[in-house]
Design an enzyme around this catalytic site. Sequence first.
Site, PDB file in Angstrom:
ATOM      1  N   CYS A 162      95.390  46.411 -17.542  1.00 41.46           N
ATOM      2  CA  CYS A 162      96.747  46.937 -17.646  1.00 41.46           C
ATOM      3  C   CYS A 162      97.634  46.457 -16.490  1.00 41.46           C
ATOM      4  O   CYS A 162      97.886  45.279 -16.350  1.00 41.46           O
ATOM      5  CB  CYS A 162      96.689  48.456 -17.768  1.00 41.46           C
ATOM      6  SG  CYS A 162      98.173  49.203 -18.477  1.00 41.46           S
ATOM      7  N   HIS A 163      98.108  47.361 -15.632  1.00 43.62           N
ATOM      8  CA  HIS A 163      98.960  47.007 -14.504  1.00 43.62           C
ATOM      9  C   HIS A 163      98.164  46.585 -13.264  1.00 43.62           C
ATOM     10  O   HIS A 163      98.748  46.162 -12.264  1.00 43.62           O
ATOM     11  CB  HIS A 163      99.871  48.188 -14.133  1.00 43.62           C
ATOM     12  CG  HIS A 163     100.973  48.428 -15.112  1.00 43.62           C
ATOM     13  ND1 HIS A 163     100.775  49.096 -16.298  1.00 43.62           N
ATOM     14  CD2 HIS A 163     102.284  48.099 -15.075  1.00 43.62           C
ATOM     15  CE1 HIS A 163     101.916  49.168 -16.956  1.00 43.62           C
ATOM     16  NE2 HIS A 163     102.853  48.578 -16.245  1.00 43.62           N
TER      17      HIS A 163
END
Length: 180
Positions: free
Chosen positions: A106-107
Amino acid sequence: MRIAFLTAPEGVEQIELTDPWQAAVDAGHEPVLVSTKPGTIQAFHHLDKADTFPVQEVVGETSADSFGGLVLPGGVANPDFLRMDDKAVSFVRDFFTQGRPVAAICHAPWTLVEADVVRGRVLTSWPSLETDIRNAGGTWVDEQVKVCDHGNNKLVTSRKPDDLKAFREAFLDVFSQEAA
């Protein structure tokens, strides 16, 4: 294999911590929760507070050579806090220097960008990181999971919680190969 799961004191997306953690346990690995401060971390379900988890080791008091691999869970705030902590960034960079496998979802690649380890690598992430990854010299792809074998270590990246099945299969395969 001991696997470091690095998170900030708050902001980690709970499912991106707990799902890979359980997969590591089920595969016979020893996950260890590492954070920038002792005590507990606060996980989130998107923007809502979720559970807390006890920190087992603290960055600055442990080192990459204590682990066979590193998992970086996402959440928007988690990697943003980590990339502002010099000891956390150095800890991440050491896994690459030592040739140990790293997995990020994800991030989480924001921390990789800050550690200056994406140059020349192909990876995926949450789509909003595309420009950051390209500006840091990496190649961004929109795929469920990407395994990049570049230099002396392997990097496994994934986009989002919906990709967790592919992420855990890929990182477990890579980490198991490295352990052998």
